[in-house]
Structures are given as structure tokens and as C-alpha cells.
Design a protein around this motif. Structure first.
Motif, PDB file in Angstrom:
ATOM      1  N   LEU A   3      13.808  33.707  20.387  1.00  0.00           N
ATOM      2  CA  LEU A   3      13.821  34.541  21.633  1.00  0.00           C
ATOM      3  C   LEU A   3      14.326  36.264  20.961  1.00  0.00           C
ATOM      4  O   LEU A   3      15.568  35.440  19.868  1.00  0.00           O
ATOM      5  CB  LEU A   3      15.212  33.955  22.305  1.00  0.00           C
ATOM      6  CG  LEU A   3      14.753  32.733  22.853  1.00  0.00           C
ATOM      7  CD1 LEU A   3      16.564  31.978  23.085  1.00  0.00           C
ATOM      8  CD2 LEU A   3      14.054  32.992  23.885  1.00  0.00           C
ATOM      9  N   GLN A   4      14.203  37.262  21.095  1.00  0.00           N
ATOM     10  CA  GLN A   4      14.303  38.431  20.234  1.00  0.00           C
ATOM     11  C   GLN A   4      14.770  39.037  21.946  1.00  0.00           C
ATOM     12  O   GLN A   4      14.504  39.313  22.248  1.00  0.00           O
ATOM     13  CB  GLN A   4      12.900  39.374  20.237  1.00  0.00           C
ATOM     14  CG  GLN A   4      13.663  40.221  19.502  1.00  0.00           C
ATOM     15  CD  GLN A   4      13.695  39.926  18.016  1.00  0.00           C
ATOM     16  OE1 GLN A   4      14.198  39.547  17.335  1.00  0.00           O
ATOM     17  NE2 GLN A   4      14.177  41.175  17.818  1.00  0.00           N
ATOM     18  N   VAL A  22      12.623  38.979  24.542  1.00  0.00           N
ATOM     19  CA  VAL A  22      11.636  38.011  24.740  1.00  0.00           C
ATOM     20  C   VAL A  22      10.949  36.875  23.866  1.00  0.00           C
ATOM     21  O   VAL A  22      12.225  36.368  22.790  1.00  0.00           O
ATOM     22  CB  VAL A  22      10.671  39.303  24.121  1.00  0.00           C
ATOM     23  CG1 VAL A  22       9.061  39.081  23.275  1.00  0.00           C
ATOM     24  CG2 VAL A  22      10.502  40.710  24.986  1.00  0.00           C
ATOM     25  N   ALA A  23      10.470  36.038  25.070  1.00  0.00           N
ATOM     26  CA  ALA A  23      10.364  34.706  24.488  1.00  0.00           C
ATOM     27  C   ALA A  23       8.528  34.028  23.600  1.00  0.00           C
ATOM     28  O   ALA A  23       8.209  34.367  24.189  1.00  0.00           O
ATOM     29  CB  ALA A  23      11.033  33.707  25.427  1.00  0.00           C
ATOM     30  N   ALA A  96      19.461  32.860  25.380  1.00  0.00           N
ATOM     31  CA  ALA A  96      19.048  31.679  25.378  1.00  0.00           C
ATOM     32  C   ALA A  96      18.513  30.740  26.688  1.00  0.00           C
ATOM     33  O   ALA A  96      18.074  31.326  27.233  1.00  0.00           O
ATOM     34  CB  ALA A  96      20.801  30.712  24.843  1.00  0.00           C
ATOM     35  N   ALA A  97      18.284  29.648  26.016  1.00  0.00           N
ATOM     36  CA  ALA A  97      16.790  29.285  26.754  1.00  0.00           C
ATOM     37  C   ALA A  97      17.330  27.569  26.715  1.00  0.00           C
ATOM     38  O   ALA A  97      17.815  26.498  25.988  1.00  0.00           O
ATOM     39  CB  ALA A  97      15.529  29.208  26.239  1.00  0.00           C
ATOM     40  N   ASP A  98      17.288  27.321  27.656  1.00  0.00           N
ATOM     41  CA  ASP A  98      17.792  25.794  28.074  1.00  0.00           C
ATOM     42  C   ASP A  98      16.440  24.916  29.075  1.00  0.00           C
ATOM     43  O   ASP A  98      15.752  24.872  29.568  1.00  0.00           O
ATOM     44  CB  ASP A  98      18.422  26.018  29.397  1.00  0.00           C
ATOM     45  CG  ASP A  98      19.422  24.071  30.223  1.00  0.00           C
ATOM     46  OD1 ASP A  98      19.949  24.466  31.115  1.00  0.00           O
ATOM     47  OD2 ASP A  98      19.143  23.320  29.055  1.00  0.00           O
ATOM     48  N   GLN A 110      19.175  36.433  19.083  1.00  0.00           N
ATOM     49  CA  GLN A 110      20.270  36.762  17.487  1.00  0.00           C
ATOM     50  C   GLN A 110      21.002  37.945  17.984  1.00  0.00           C
ATOM     51  O   GLN A 110      22.059  38.518  17.461  1.00  0.00           O
ATOM     52  CB  GLN A 110      19.348  37.465  16.215  1.00  0.00           C
ATOM     53  CG  GLN A 110      18.409  39.509  16.681  1.00  0.00           C
ATOM     54  CD  GLN A 110      17.946  39.539  18.114  1.00  0.00           C
ATOM     55  OE1 GLN A 110      17.508  38.278  19.060  1.00  0.00           O
ATOM     56  NE2 GLN A 110      17.861  40.982  17.853  1.00  0.00           N
ATOM     57  N   GLY A 111      21.182  37.804  18.941  1.00  0.00           N
ATOM     58  CA  GLY A 111      22.267  39.133  19.977  1.00  0.00           C
ATOM     59  C   GLY A 111      22.224  40.575  20.171  1.00  0.00           C
ATOM     60  O   GLY A 111      21.364  41.101  18.890  1.00  0.00           O
ATOM     61  N   THR A 112      23.052  41.386  20.664  1.00  0.00           N
ATOM     62  CA  THR A 112      22.235  42.458  21.176  1.00  0.00           C
ATOM     63  C   THR A 112      23.737  43.166  21.523  1.00  0.00           C
ATOM     64  O   THR A 112      24.691  42.568  21.757  1.00  0.00           O
ATOM     65  CB  THR A 112      20.865  43.451  21.770  1.00  0.00           C
ATOM     66  OG1 THR A 112      21.766  44.704  21.736  1.00  0.00           O
ATOM     67  CG2 THR A 112      21.568  42.400  23.495  1.00  0.00           C
ATOM     68  N   GLN A 113      24.317  44.190  20.416  1.00  0.00           N
ATOM     69  CA  GLN A 113      25.437  44.562  20.453  1.00  0.00           C
ATOM     70  C   GLN A 113      26.171  45.917  22.109  1.00  0.00           C
ATOM     71  O   GLN A 113      24.705  46.736  22.070  1.00  0.00           O
ATOM     72  CB  GLN A 113      25.899  45.471  19.603  1.00  0.00           C
ATOM     73  CG  GLN A 113      27.840  46.192  19.773  1.00  0.00           C
ATOM     74  CD  GLN A 113      29.034  45.253  19.609  1.00  0.00           C
ATOM     75  OE1 GLN A 113      28.684  44.664  19.126  1.00  0.00           O
ATOM     76  NE2 GLN A 113      29.354  45.140  20.467  1.00  0.00           N
ATOM     77  N   VAL A 114      26.428  45.378  22.450  1.00  0.00           N
ATOM     78  CA  VAL A 114      27.196  46.237  23.857  1.00  0.00           C
ATOM     79  C   VAL A 114      28.435  47.169  23.598  1.00  0.00           C
ATOM     80  O   VAL A 114      28.889  46.081  23.733  1.00  0.00           O
ATOM     81  CB  VAL A 114      27.069  45.491  25.047  1.00  0.00           C
ATOM     82  CG1 VAL A 114      26.952  46.427  26.322  1.00  0.00           C
ATOM     83  CG2 VAL A 114      25.007  45.130  25.271  1.00  0.00           C
ATOM     84  N   THR A 115      28.622  47.853  24.176  1.00  0.00           N
ATOM     85  CA  THR A 115      29.961  48.780  23.079  1.00  0.00           C
ATOM     86  C   THR A 115      29.985  49.952  24.420  1.00  0.00           C
ATOM     87  O   THR A 115      29.227  50.802  25.201  1.00  0.00           O
ATOM     88  CB  THR A 115      30.423  49.143  22.363  1.00  0.00           C
ATOM     89  OG1 THR A 115      29.661  48.551  21.080  1.00  0.00           O
ATOM     90  CG2 THR A 115      31.688  49.918  22.229  1.00  0.00           C
ATOM     91  N   VAL A 116      30.653  49.646  25.262  1.00  0.00           N
ATOM     92  CA  VAL A 116      31.536  50.184  26.954  1.00  0.00           C
ATOM     93  C   VAL A 116      32.637  50.840  26.193  1.00  0.00           C
ATOM     94  O   VAL A 116      33.401  50.549  26.670  1.00  0.00           O
ATOM     95  CB  VAL A 116      31.243  49.822  28.152  1.00  0.00           C
ATOM     96  CG1 VAL A 116      31.576  50.498  29.109  1.00  0.00           C
ATOM     97  CG2 VAL A 116      30.802  48.491  28.215  1.00  0.00           C
TER      98      VAL A 116
END
Length: 118
Positions: A3-4, A22-23, A96-98, A110-116
Motif C-alpha cells: 500500500l502506498q 494505491v494497492a 490499511a487492508a483487511d 507507510q503513512g502520510t502527514q496531515v497538518t492543519v
């Protein structure tokens, strides 16, 4: 499955962002896909999910009415459209995929940062 995740960034309160995940692999269509987030010093939080059928989306109460989860089977991509963002939405967002659709969440991006900003 790999997963990206992408689409994070810095946005002012009230703004919007769309995250994408994207998987790879052939069985994307069979998995429930979810989004989680983790803010500094806090536990990981289950934010949203969409079943393999694309139905019955789940949202944690704090994002209901502001976030929308969707998936594109042709692109093997799951999206999290985030609107009316608040400073408390600041976190690293993970997809994530179940694989067994029972909440096992065996695959993670891998995670992506969101800053508000306020």
C-alpha cells in the motif's frame, strides 16, 4: 499487498485534502480498506473504512459529515476526502487492508502527514 499512501500536506483550518492509497496485487477488490491516524503522543485511531463491496462505510464520530471514504477498483485505490479540517485532525494518516474482512488489518501503508493549522 503493498500500500502506498499520498496526499498529505499542510492546510489551514476549514480546508480540504484528499488522501489516496494505491494497492498492488490482484486481490484489492476482496479487501476491506481502512484509514487510521496517529497524532503525536496519542494512540492510533481508526478513522474510516469501506468494505470490499464498496458499501457500509464506517466513520469515527469525530469525522462524520466531514470525511468521505471511497474506492476505485480499476485504479486499486482508496481515497479519503477530508473537508472542514480542524487542527485536531493533525496526524499521520495510514491506509490499511483487511484481508479477511474481520478487522485483522494485515497490510499497512507507510503513512502520510496531515497538518492543519489554526
Amino acid at each position: 499487498v503493498q500500500l502506498q499512501a499520498s496526499g498529505g500536506g499542510l492546510v489551514q483550518a476549514g480546508g480540504s485534502l484528499r488522501l489516496a492509497c494505491v494497492a498492488s496485487g490482484r486481490t484489492f477488490s476482496r479487501y476491506t480498506m481502512g484509514w487510521f491516524r496517529q497524532a503525536p503522543g496519542k494512540e492510533r485511531e481508526y478513522v474510516a473504512a469501506i468494505t470490499w463491496r464498496g458499501s457500509n462505510p464506517f466513520y469515527v464520530d469525530s469525522v462524520k459529515g466531514r470525511f468521505t471514504v471511497s474506492r476505485d477498483y480499476a485504479k486499486k485505490t482508496v481515497y479519503l476526502q477530508m473537508s472542514s479540517l480542524k487542527p485536531e485532525d493533525t496526524a499521520v494518516y495510514y491506509c490499511a487492508a483487511d484481508e479477511d474482512n474481520l478487522g485483522s488489518w494485515g497490510y499497512w501503508g507507510q503513512g502520510t502527514q496531515v497538518t492543519v493549522s489554526s
